[in-house]
Design a protein around this motif. Structure first.
Motif, short mmCIF file in Angstrom:
data_model
loop_
_atom_site.label_atom_id
_atom_site.label_comp_id
_atom_site.label_asym_id
_atom_site.label_seq_id
_atom_site.Cartn_x
_atom_site.Cartn_y
_atom_site.Cartn_z
N ASN A 71 0.82 -1.21 0.00
CA ASN A 71 0.00 0.00 0.00
C ASN A 71 0.86 1.27 0.00
O ASN A 71 0.36 2.36 -0.24
N GLU A 72 2.15 1.15 0.28
CA GLU A 72 3.06 2.29 0.25
C GLU A 72 3.90 2.31 -1.02
O GLU A 72 4.39 3.37 -1.43
N MET A 73 4.03 1.17 -1.65
CA MET A 73 4.97 1.03 -2.75
C MET A 73 4.59 1.86 -3.96
O MET A 73 5.45 2.42 -4.64
N GLU A 74 3.29 1.98 -4.23
CA GLU A 74 2.86 2.75 -5.40
C GLU A 74 3.28 4.21 -5.28
O GLU A 74 3.79 4.81 -6.22
N ASP A 75 3.07 4.80 -4.09
CA ASP A 75 3.44 6.20 -3.89
C ASP A 75 4.95 6.39 -3.99
O ASP A 75 5.43 7.36 -4.58
N VAL A 76 5.72 5.45 -3.40
CA VAL A 76 7.18 5.54 -3.45
C VAL A 76 7.65 5.44 -4.90
O VAL A 76 8.48 6.24 -5.36
N SER A 77 7.13 4.46 -5.63
CA SER A 77 7.54 4.26 -7.03
C SER A 77 7.15 5.45 -7.88
O SER A 77 7.91 5.88 -8.75
N GLN A 78 5.96 5.97 -7.65
CA GLN A 78 5.48 7.11 -8.42
C GLN A 78 6.36 8.32 -8.21
O GLN A 78 6.71 9.04 -9.16
N SER A 79 6.76 8.56 -6.96
CA SER A 79 7.63 9.68 -6.65
C SER A 79 8.96 9.57 -7.37
O SER A 79 9.49 10.55 -7.88
N MET A 80 9.50 8.36 -7.43
CA MET A 80 10.79 8.16 -8.08
C MET A 80 10.67 8.13 -9.60
O MET A 80 11.62 8.40 -10.32
N ASN A 140 -17.24 12.00 -10.60
CA ASN A 140 -18.15 11.02 -11.21
C ASN A 140 -19.30 10.67 -10.27
O ASN A 140 -19.62 9.50 -10.02
N LYS A 141 -19.91 11.70 -9.71
CA LYS A 141 -21.08 11.61 -8.84
C LYS A 141 -20.79 10.98 -7.47
O LYS A 141 -21.72 10.79 -6.68
N GLU A 142 -19.54 10.65 -7.19
CA GLU A 142 -19.20 10.13 -5.86
C GLU A 142 -18.82 11.29 -4.94
O GLU A 142 -17.94 12.09 -5.28
N ARG A 143 -19.45 11.34 -3.80
CA ARG A 143 -19.22 12.45 -2.88
C ARG A 143 -17.83 12.37 -2.27
O ARG A 143 -17.43 11.34 -1.74
N LEU A 144 -17.09 13.48 -2.32
CA LEU A 144 -15.74 13.54 -1.76
C LEU A 144 -15.68 14.33 -0.46
O LEU A 144 -14.72 14.19 0.30
N PHE A 145 -16.66 15.17 -0.19
CA PHE A 145 -16.62 16.00 1.00
C PHE A 145 -17.29 15.28 2.18
O PHE A 145 -18.14 14.40 2.02
N GLY A 146 -16.84 15.65 3.39
CA GLY A 146 -17.46 15.10 4.59
C GLY A 146 -17.18 13.64 4.82
O GLY A 146 -17.88 12.97 5.59
N ARG A 147 -16.15 13.10 4.19
CA ARG A 147 -15.79 11.69 4.35
C ARG A 147 -14.31 11.58 4.69
O ARG A 147 -13.50 12.41 4.27
N LYS A 148 -13.97 10.57 5.44
CA LYS A 148 -12.59 10.40 5.89
C LYS A 148 -11.83 9.49 4.93
O LYS A 148 -11.52 8.34 5.24
N PHE A 149 -11.55 10.01 3.75
CA PHE A 149 -10.76 9.27 2.77
C PHE A 149 -9.29 9.30 3.16
O PHE A 149 -8.77 10.33 3.62
N SER A 150 -8.61 8.18 2.99
CA SER A 150 -7.15 8.21 3.07
C SER A 150 -6.63 8.90 1.81
O SER A 150 -7.35 9.05 0.81
N THR A 151 -5.38 9.33 1.86
CA THR A 151 -4.79 9.96 0.68
C THR A 151 -4.83 9.02 -0.51
O THR A 151 -5.14 9.43 -1.64
N GLU A 152 -4.54 7.73 -0.27
CA GLU A 152 -4.54 6.74 -1.35
C GLU A 152 -5.92 6.61 -1.97
O GLU A 152 -6.07 6.54 -3.20
N ASP A 153 -6.97 6.58 -1.12
CA ASP A 153 -8.33 6.45 -1.63
C ASP A 153 -8.73 7.67 -2.46
O ASP A 153 -9.39 7.54 -3.50
N GLY A 160 3.25 -6.85 -4.81
CA GLY A 160 3.43 -5.41 -4.99
C GLY A 160 4.29 -4.76 -3.93
O GLY A 160 4.62 -3.58 -4.06
N SER A 161 4.65 -5.47 -2.89
CA SER A 161 5.56 -4.93 -1.88
C SER A 161 7.00 -5.11 -2.34
O SER A 161 7.26 -5.71 -3.39
N ALA A 162 7.94 -4.61 -1.56
CA ALA A 162 9.35 -4.71 -1.96
C ALA A 162 10.25 -4.56 -0.75
O ALA A 162 9.85 -4.04 0.29
N VAL A 163 11.46 -5.04 -0.93
CA VAL A 163 12.52 -4.83 0.06
C VAL A 163 13.64 -4.06 -0.61
O VAL A 163 14.01 -4.34 -1.76
N ARG A 164 14.16 -3.07 0.09
CA ARG A 164 15.37 -2.39 -0.36
C ARG A 164 16.48 -2.77 0.60
O ARG A 164 16.45 -2.39 1.78
N LEU A 165 17.43 -3.52 0.09
CA LEU A 165 18.49 -4.11 0.91
C LEU A 165 19.82 -3.44 0.62
O LEU A 165 20.18 -3.22 -0.54
#
Length: 527
Positions: free
Chosen positions: A86-95, A139-152, A335-340
């Motif tokens: 769940n963290e790997m996508e953000d890390v990869s995207q940043s790089m 796309n008609k999905e409400r974004l306000f007033g909800r506790k979305f994570s950044t990923e969501d 989808g996870s990874a190790v950096r050794l």
């Protein structure tokens, strides 16, 4: 005001720590031949299968595996890390340096996606979305007033190139609600924040990390500055936690003549790989300065070390972090990874700048506190380096290994009255949130105002300083700003300029009184 914003002052520390943990990466896939089976792995696999099939209660074996991997890596160095899927996508995207999205900078303000500023020329900008707009639905999905994570939240706004998303916008300034179709496109994630002239002859480039696109971004900026007449170049890697080793090498190559060593690495088996400057660079002549601080790490230290050890330029600032280890990434099927850590790197004179981690990870990452307590962040004489780690450059300059790059020109923390929290807090999200709220209260004041008029208006307006002090107090942050009034006002002005006029204006204001920049402008150059 909401107390849930209290985490903001530590955002910059969290971000920096993550960058430093990830460190310098060899962009080379792991050879699967080294992953042959053995009895230890067989034991772990049997245990996981046994639990999965026979354990009396339901249990998430994925979490057990993650825990096992983390426990194993915890016995190694501080930079061998596991990155969950769940963290790997953000890390990869940043790089990677870009992603497909709608191209907008936003805050979650009072549980609503609020636009700070659309990226110039990006999808939202083309669709007519402006600063201060609220995105209520996607796309008609409400974004306000909800506790979305950044990923969501990102998942709802990102998509394929040329795919469309219907956004429902509330434009508070006009009390208007409307729908707009936004066509997604590739959105760059800049690793070079800015390339600008700070006067007629001195150019400045700020690198925030070494990602896949960093060299291209840097080279483009370098050529633009040369066209504008840059005779001196200042490369700023303060707070840059690292990235791809190859990109640091490519940038160093622009300043060094062919055949000069840039870095060498040494593996567990004693294999040494040396990297040298190749073809002629675009700034091999001219004055060069590199800005570093206690959060400049890894690939940033490779770059600074190459410049220092080759007597090519002047290193300005404070002792860098001290990370001389190189990682290689191994991806897992989920989808996870190790950096050794697979090697140590050394600067051209043979220095290892890796600080000790023999007392554990907690002590390792508390080094900043030790530096502050010892007075090192304010006095160069307080830097403790063993004489046994002394090296000499080709021109006879003494440099030191162990625990980071020691600058040639020392510049203390900018806060002159000793509250080390203030400088970091001003660069965190707190100032941005405050300015956004001020604009929300009365954005119309600045409507139609050009930059010169804005500066004149802000010079006469002193109420924002008092409002900011009150804002911090109401959010539980007890910091006395009175002794640092001019510094605080400069950061408030810069944040207003950024949200109204863009990032270049932010840096123009900040750099106008930057202590390290002033140390350079008032001191003869060496090269």
């Amino acid at each position: 005001m909401k107390k849930d914003r209290l985490y903001l002052p530590i955002l910059i520390f969290t971000t920096l720590a993550l960058g430093i943990v990830l460190g310098t990466i060899l962009n080379i896939p792991v050879d699967r031949e080294i992953l042959s089976s053995n009895t230890h792995k067989s034991k772990l696999n049997k245990l996981i299968d046994f639990i999965d099939n026979e354990y009396v209660d339901d249990v998430n074996t994925d979490s057990i595996v993650d825990l096992t991997v983390n426990n194993i890596l915890d016995k190694l160095d501080p930079h061998s890390v596991y990155i969950a899927k769940n963290e790997m996508e953000d890390v990869s995207q940043s790089m990677k340096g870009d992603f497909v999205g709608i191209g907008v900078n936003f805050y979650m303000y009072n549980d609503t996606v609020s636009v700070i500023r659309p990226m110039p020329g990006g999808p939202c900008d083309k669709a007519g979305i402006i600063a201060g707009d609220r995105i209520l639905y996607a796309n008609k999905e409400r974004l306000f007033g909800r506790k979305f994570s950044t990923e969501d939240l990102y998942a709802r706004l990102k998509g394929e190139v040329d795919s469309e998303v219907r956004l429902t916008i509330l434009r508070k300034s006009e009390n208007k609600r409307f729908d707009v179709i936004v066509k997604r496109d590739v959105v760059p994630i800049k690793s070079v924040d800015v390339a600008l002239m700070i006067n007629k002859t001195d150019g400045y480039i700020k690198i925030n990390r070494f990602a896949e696109t960093t060299y291209d971004e840097f080279h483009k900026g370098l050529l633009e500055l040369k066209k504008l007449g840059a005779k001196t170049l200042i490369v700023d890697v303060r707070d840059n936690g690292g990235g791809y080793l190859e990109k640091a090498v490519e940038i160093a190559d622009e300043f060094l003549p062919k055949g000069r060593m840039i870095v060498f690495t040494k593996s567990k088996k004693g294999k040494i790989e040396k990297t040298y400057a190749s073809t002629r660079g675009d700034f091999e002549n001219g004055n060069l300065y590199v800005l570093i601080n206690e959060n400049a790490a890894s690939a940033s230290e490779i770059f600074a070390g190459a410049i220092q050890d080759n007597d090519r330029g002047t290193i300005v600032g404070r002792r860098s972090f001290g990370k001389g280890l190189v990682q290689r990434e191994m991806s897992f099927d989920d989808g996870s990874a190790v950096r050794l850590t697979v090697a140590r790197y050394y600067t051209p004179t043979g220095r290892s700048i890796q600080k000790s981690y023999e007392h554990g990870k907690e002590a390792y990452y508390k080094d900043f506190g030790h530096r502050f307590e010892s007075g090192e962040l304010y006095k160069k004489d307080s830097i403790k380096i063993a004489d046994t780690l002394k090296f000499r450059t080709p021109k006879g300059k003494i440099v030191y290994g162990g625990g980071g790059i020691v600058p040639d020109v020392f510049v203390p923390l900018e806060t002159v009255h000793g509250d080390e929290r203030l400088g970091y807090m001003l660069q965190s999200g707190v100032t941005g949130y405050f300015v956004f709220e001020q604009l929300e209260h009365n954005r119309k004041i600045f409507k139609g105002m050009d930059y010169a008029a804005f500066l004149a208006f802000m010079k006469k307006k002193d109420t924002y300083f008092g409002a900011f002090s009150k804002y911090l107090s109401e959010n539980g942050m007890s910091i006395n700003l009175d002794q640092e009034k001019e510094l605080v006002k400069r950061y408030i002005l810069a944040e207003f300029a950024q949200q109204l006029f863009g990032e270049n204006k932010y840096f123009e204001i900040i750099l106008s009184r930057d202590a390290m920049i002033n140390a350079i402008l008032n001191k003869p150059a060496t090269s």
